[in-house]
Design a protein around this motif. Structure first.
Motif, PDB file in Angstrom:
ATOM      1  N   ALA A 289       0.496  -1.147   0.167  1.00  0.00           N
ATOM      2  CA  ALA A 289       0.089   0.150  -0.271  1.00  0.00           C
ATOM      3  C   ALA A 289       1.002   1.355   0.008  1.00  0.00           C
ATOM      4  O   ALA A 289       0.782   2.280  -0.733  1.00  0.00           O
ATOM      5  N   ALA A 290       2.318   0.863   0.803  1.00  0.00           N
ATOM      6  CA  ALA A 290       2.863   2.536   1.124  1.00  0.00           C
ATOM      7  C   ALA A 290       3.354   2.871  -0.772  1.00  0.00           C
ATOM      8  O   ALA A 290       3.573   4.192  -1.167  1.00  0.00           O
ATOM      9  N   SER A 291       3.554   1.404  -1.261  1.00  0.00           N
ATOM     10  CA  SER A 291       4.274   1.501  -2.563  1.00  0.00           C
ATOM     11  C   SER A 291       3.454   2.611  -3.994  1.00  0.00           C
ATOM     12  O   SER A 291       3.995   2.186  -4.311  1.00  0.00           O
ATOM     13  N   GLU A 292       1.916   2.533  -3.855  1.00  0.00           N
ATOM     14  CA  GLU A 292       1.302   2.602  -4.161  1.00  0.00           C
ATOM     15  C   GLU A 292       1.489   4.234  -5.329  1.00  0.00           C
ATOM     16  O   GLU A 292       1.197   3.989  -6.711  1.00  0.00           O
ATOM     17  N   HIS A 293       1.747   5.094  -4.331  1.00  0.00           N
ATOM     18  CA  HIS A 293       1.383   6.636  -5.210  1.00  0.00           C
ATOM     19  C   HIS A 293       3.342   6.774  -4.834  1.00  0.00           C
ATOM     20  O   HIS A 293       3.403   7.166  -3.787  1.00  0.00           O
ATOM     21  N   PRO A 294       4.280   6.232  -5.884  1.00  0.00           N
ATOM     22  CA  PRO A 294       5.883   6.621  -4.959  1.00  0.00           C
ATOM     23  C   PRO A 294       5.907   8.382  -5.412  1.00  0.00           C
ATOM     24  O   PRO A 294       5.318   8.827  -6.066  1.00  0.00           O
ATOM     25  N   ASP A 298      10.959   8.754  -4.872  1.00  0.00           N
ATOM     26  CA  ASP A 298      10.949   7.604  -5.242  1.00  0.00           C
ATOM     27  C   ASP A 298      11.357   6.876  -6.878  1.00  0.00           C
ATOM     28  O   ASP A 298      12.162   6.250  -7.005  1.00  0.00           O
ATOM     29  N   LEU A 299      10.682   8.007  -7.939  1.00  0.00           N
ATOM     30  CA  LEU A 299      10.717   7.674  -8.979  1.00  0.00           C
ATOM     31  C   LEU A 299      12.904   8.364  -9.641  1.00  0.00           C
ATOM     32  O   LEU A 299      13.008   6.906 -10.438  1.00  0.00           O
ATOM     33  N   ARG A 300      12.816   9.278  -8.445  1.00  0.00           N
ATOM     34  CA  ARG A 300      14.154   9.162  -8.588  1.00  0.00           C
ATOM     35  C   ARG A 300      15.422   8.650  -8.702  1.00  0.00           C
ATOM     36  O   ARG A 300      16.480   8.148  -9.693  1.00  0.00           O
ATOM     37  N   THR A 301      14.388   7.587  -7.142  1.00  0.00           N
ATOM     38  CA  THR A 301      16.059   6.293  -7.045  1.00  0.00           C
ATOM     39  C   THR A 301      15.739   5.647  -8.037  1.00  0.00           C
ATOM     40  O   THR A 301      16.506   4.710  -7.890  1.00  0.00           O
ATOM     41  N   ALA A 302      14.437   4.457  -8.763  1.00  0.00           N
ATOM     42  CA  ALA A 302      14.472   4.037  -8.902  1.00  0.00           C
ATOM     43  C   ALA A 302      15.191   4.479 -10.494  1.00  0.00           C
ATOM     44  O   ALA A 302      15.687   3.441 -11.466  1.00  0.00           O
ATOM     45  N   ALA A 303      15.239   5.529 -11.572  1.00  0.00           N
ATOM     46  CA  ALA A 303      16.202   6.484 -12.507  1.00  0.00           C
ATOM     47  C   ALA A 303      17.161   5.917 -12.005  1.00  0.00           C
ATOM     48  O   ALA A 303      17.964   5.635 -12.587  1.00  0.00           O
ATOM     49  N   VAL A 304      17.811   6.103 -11.178  1.00  0.00           N
ATOM     50  CA  VAL A 304      19.290   6.408 -10.630  1.00  0.00           C
ATOM     51  C   VAL A 304      19.715   4.385 -10.657  1.00  0.00           C
ATOM     52  O   VAL A 304      20.809   4.218 -11.441  1.00  0.00           O
ATOM     53  N   ALA A 305      19.139   3.677 -10.005  1.00  0.00           N
ATOM     54  CA  ALA A 305      19.222   2.453 -10.278  1.00  0.00           C
ATOM     55  C   ALA A 305      18.841   1.471 -11.349  1.00  0.00           C
ATOM     56  O   ALA A 305      20.170   0.902 -12.179  1.00  0.00           O
ATOM     57  N   TRP A 306      18.510   1.910 -12.315  1.00  0.00           N
ATOM     58  CA  TRP A 306      17.991   1.681 -13.546  1.00  0.00           C
ATOM     59  C   TRP A 306      19.230   2.471 -14.885  1.00  0.00           C
ATOM     60  O   TRP A 306      19.467   2.070 -15.899  1.00  0.00           O
ATOM     61  N   SER A 307      19.568   3.424 -14.526  1.00  0.00           N
ATOM     62  CA  SER A 307      20.307   4.730 -14.907  1.00  0.00           C
ATOM     63  C   SER A 307      22.163   3.388 -14.824  1.00  0.00           C
ATOM     64  O   SER A 307      22.535   3.942 -15.021  1.00  0.00           O
ATOM     65  N   SER A 308      21.863   3.719 -13.341  1.00  0.00           N
ATOM     66  CA  SER A 308      23.485   2.352 -13.386  1.00  0.00           C
ATOM     67  C   SER A 308      23.213   1.120 -14.192  1.00  0.00           C
ATOM     68  O   SER A 308      24.844   1.425 -14.132  1.00  0.00           O
ATOM     69  N   ASP A 309      22.802   0.346 -13.992  1.00  0.00           N
ATOM     70  CA  ASP A 309      21.934  -0.887 -14.621  1.00  0.00           C
ATOM     71  C   ASP A 309      22.830  -1.005 -16.032  1.00  0.00           C
ATOM     72  O   ASP A 309      23.540  -1.343 -16.727  1.00  0.00           O
ATOM     73  N   SER A 310      22.199   0.407 -16.902  1.00  0.00           N
ATOM     74  CA  SER A 310      22.230   0.196 -17.882  1.00  0.00           C
ATOM     75  C   SER A 310      23.385   1.335 -18.713  1.00  0.00           C
ATOM     76  O   SER A 310      23.577   1.600 -19.328  1.00  0.00           O
ATOM     77  N   THR A 354       7.259   4.141 -12.531  1.00  0.00           N
ATOM     78  CA  THR A 354       6.406   4.257 -11.576  1.00  0.00           C
ATOM     79  C   THR A 354       5.899   2.649 -11.680  1.00  0.00           C
ATOM     80  O   THR A 354       6.007   2.182  -9.922  1.00  0.00           O
ATOM     81  N   ARG A 355       6.013   2.235 -12.487  1.00  0.00           N
ATOM     82  CA  ARG A 355       5.249   0.874 -12.532  1.00  0.00           C
ATOM     83  C   ARG A 355       7.429   0.090 -11.233  1.00  0.00           C
ATOM     84  O   ARG A 355       6.517  -0.919 -10.660  1.00  0.00           O
ATOM     85  N   LYS A 356       7.926   0.452 -11.434  1.00  0.00           N
ATOM     86  CA  LYS A 356       8.970  -0.215 -10.529  1.00  0.00           C
ATOM     87  C   LYS A 356       9.604   0.320  -9.626  1.00  0.00           C
ATOM     88  O   LYS A 356      10.166  -0.510  -8.771  1.00  0.00           O
ATOM     89  N   ALA A 357       8.560   1.537  -8.950  1.00  0.00           N
ATOM     90  CA  ALA A 357       9.106   1.841  -7.800  1.00  0.00           C
ATOM     91  C   ALA A 357       7.560   0.692  -6.867  1.00  0.00           C
ATOM     92  O   ALA A 357       7.602   0.882  -5.599  1.00  0.00           O
ATOM     93  N   ARG A 358       6.847   0.360  -7.541  1.00  0.00           N
ATOM     94  CA  ARG A 358       5.590  -0.230  -6.872  1.00  0.00           C
ATOM     95  C   ARG A 358       6.574  -1.778  -6.673  1.00  0.00           C
ATOM     96  O   ARG A 358       6.349  -2.419  -7.544  1.00  0.00           O
ATOM     97  N   GLN A 359       5.297  -2.126  -5.449  1.00  0.00           N
ATOM     98  CA  GLN A 359       5.459  -3.383  -5.390  1.00  0.00           C
ATOM     99  C   GLN A 359       4.100  -4.474  -5.094  1.00  0.00           C
ATOM    100  O   GLN A 359       2.708  -3.771  -5.222  1.00  0.00           O
ATOM    101  N   GLY A 360       4.321  -5.541  -5.574  1.00  0.00           N
ATOM    102  CA  GLY A 360       3.148  -6.202  -5.278  1.00  0.00           C
ATOM    103  C   GLY A 360       3.321  -7.152  -4.282  1.00  0.00           C
ATOM    104  O   GLY A 360       4.176  -7.733  -4.598  1.00  0.00           O
TER     105      GLY A 360
END
Length: 435
Positions: A289-294, A298-310, A354-360
């Motif tokens: 529930a806490a991840s539903e609305h990043p 949160d989006l920047r953290t996801a972008a940094v991770a994907w930027s580093s990996d790629s 947003t999809r990457k930041a959300r959890q299920g």
């Protein structure tokens, strides 16, 4: 009903600052010293893991993403995991260790000799995770290669290593103390190899092995799957973890193995899973529930991770537009790109992040948050419905994270007959192929 499966651990950010940016850092371990990793790998052996695979990248990245990768220690620094391996072997007795090795920049003869030495020192518990990273070539004074050519080079490299490992043949080593006849030089393969990418002479100046070190490979492209089917003992699979997706992926790798004259029993396909295991369903629901609305952070953290990996600065792109064609270079694997864009490459970057930041919830198969019993249901389902060989859990090699991940899960898997209770003899190859 599912039977025993194979399990391992992917040391996913390599031999670098473990737990940086998390409260686990306050345990006070020095990430440059072996104690942290020795304690962690002992716990993984107690948990019944077949092997630990250590990620690595020799480069800090290209100049445009250098600060992005090291500002929060996401993409570096990293020490060489091959040199950590002896410390991990010294702390354990059964678990296999597979450091990452770049096939493009490690000379084949040197690599074959180093790996043979470590295999002997560890009672044949050494594996090698073979990568074809082309972005690091400049550090070794080599020209970069396109994606498929890098796999061509890796194929020549692995084939040459295996010829060197076998260069003493069945009759080279004698070892007779009766007349002190150590070896038969005439039986050794003093070959000369002159290939498209490498030149080397045999035989190898190292004692022969009972079996070659295990070869692990990632790579989800058609070329990567063909490489795995032809050369690998373990395919480190990055793919969606539904039963249908696992069946489809397995079929592609097995088809490649059959085309190379191998059988499905000659390799293990192990899918990477990064679980969030919690003690109750209420806790799992709260995390989701806490991840539903990043937030923007949160989006920047996801972008940094994907930027580093790629090694691609996603922060420089328009969040509200699709990723432009040609953004990712040849050095970015198809699996990495697919992990970000999924089946919607034309979606705005904000939506992808947003999809990457959300959890299920694992119970609904919408994500990987759940209890030990819920993960037990999921793993049992993959074994029954997809004939899955097993899983590679992913995370830092830190005692706190290992305990958090496996404290509730190991008893569940053992009660269900999914996880080994003891090891046999024979090193990493026996771990992977004893059932």
């Amino acid at each position: 009903m599912a039977g025993l499966q194979h399990f391992g651990y992917f040391f996913s950010r390599g031999f670098g600052p473990q737990a940086w940016g998390r409260s686990d850092w306050d345990w006070g371990y020095d990430w440059t010293k072996p104690d942290l990793y020795q304690q962690s790998v002992r716990a993984l052996e107690q948990a019944g893991m077949d092997l630990v695979i250590a990620e690595d990248a020799i480069s800090l990245g290209n100049p445009s993403t250098l600060d992005l990768r090291i500002r929060q220690a996401y993409g570096g620094p990293k020490h060489d995991p091959l040199l950590l391996a002896p410390y991990l072997f010294a702390a354990t007795s059964h678990i296999g260790i597979a450091p990452t090795v770049n096939a493009g920049i490690t000379p084949p003869y040197l690599a074959a000799r180093q790996f043979a030495t470590l295999a002997h020192l560890s009672s044949e518990r050494l594996g090698i995770n073979v990568v074809t990273d082309v972005g690091s070539a400049r550090h070794a004074g080599l020209p970069p290669l396109p994606h498929d050519q890098a796999y061509d080079r890796a194929e020549e490299w692995v084939t040459l290593l295996r010829r060197l490992w076998g260069s003493w043949g069945p009759d080279g080593y004698v070892g007779s103390a009766d007349d002190w006849h150590f070896a038969n030089g005439a039986a050794l393969d003093a070959f000369h190899h002159e290939g498209a990418y490498f030149a080397a002479d045999g035989p190898l100046n190292a004692l022969p092995l009972d079996s070659d070190p295990v070869v692990v490979s990632p790579g989800g492209s058609g070329r990567g799957l063909a490489f795995a089917g032809t050369h690998s003992d373990v395919q480190l699979a990055l793919a969606p973890l539904s039963a249908a997706a696992v069946r489809d992926y397995r079929a592609k790798v097995i088809e490649a193995a059959l085309a190379a004259g191998r059988t499905a029993d000659q390799l293990r396909i192990l899918f990477v899973l990064k679980p969030v295991i919690v003690s109750s369903t209420a806790e799992a629901d709260a995390i989701v529930a806490a991840s539903e609305h990043p937030s923007d952070e949160d989006l920047r953290t996801a972008a940094v991770a994907w930027s580093s990996d790629s090694e691609t600065d996603l922060l420089a792109l328009d969040l509200d537009a699709p990723i432009p064609a040609g953004t990712f270079g040849d050095h970015v694997s198809a699996g990495t790109i697919r992990g970000l864009v999924g089946d919607t490459p034309d979606a705005p970057l904000r939506e992808l992040l947003t999809r990457k930041a959300r959890q299920g919830r694992i119970s609904s198969r919408s994500g990987f948050v759940g209890t030990g019993d819920e993960f037990g249901d999921f793993i049992e389902e993959l074994g029954s419905d997809a004939d899955n060989d097993g899983l590679i859990f992913s995370g830092d090699l830190h005692p706190a994270q290992v305990a958090r991940m496996f404290g509730d899960l190991v008893p569940v898997l053992r009660r269900r007959g999914l996880l080994r209770r003891e090891y046999g003899a024979g090193g990493i190859r026996a771990n992977l192929f004893d059932f």
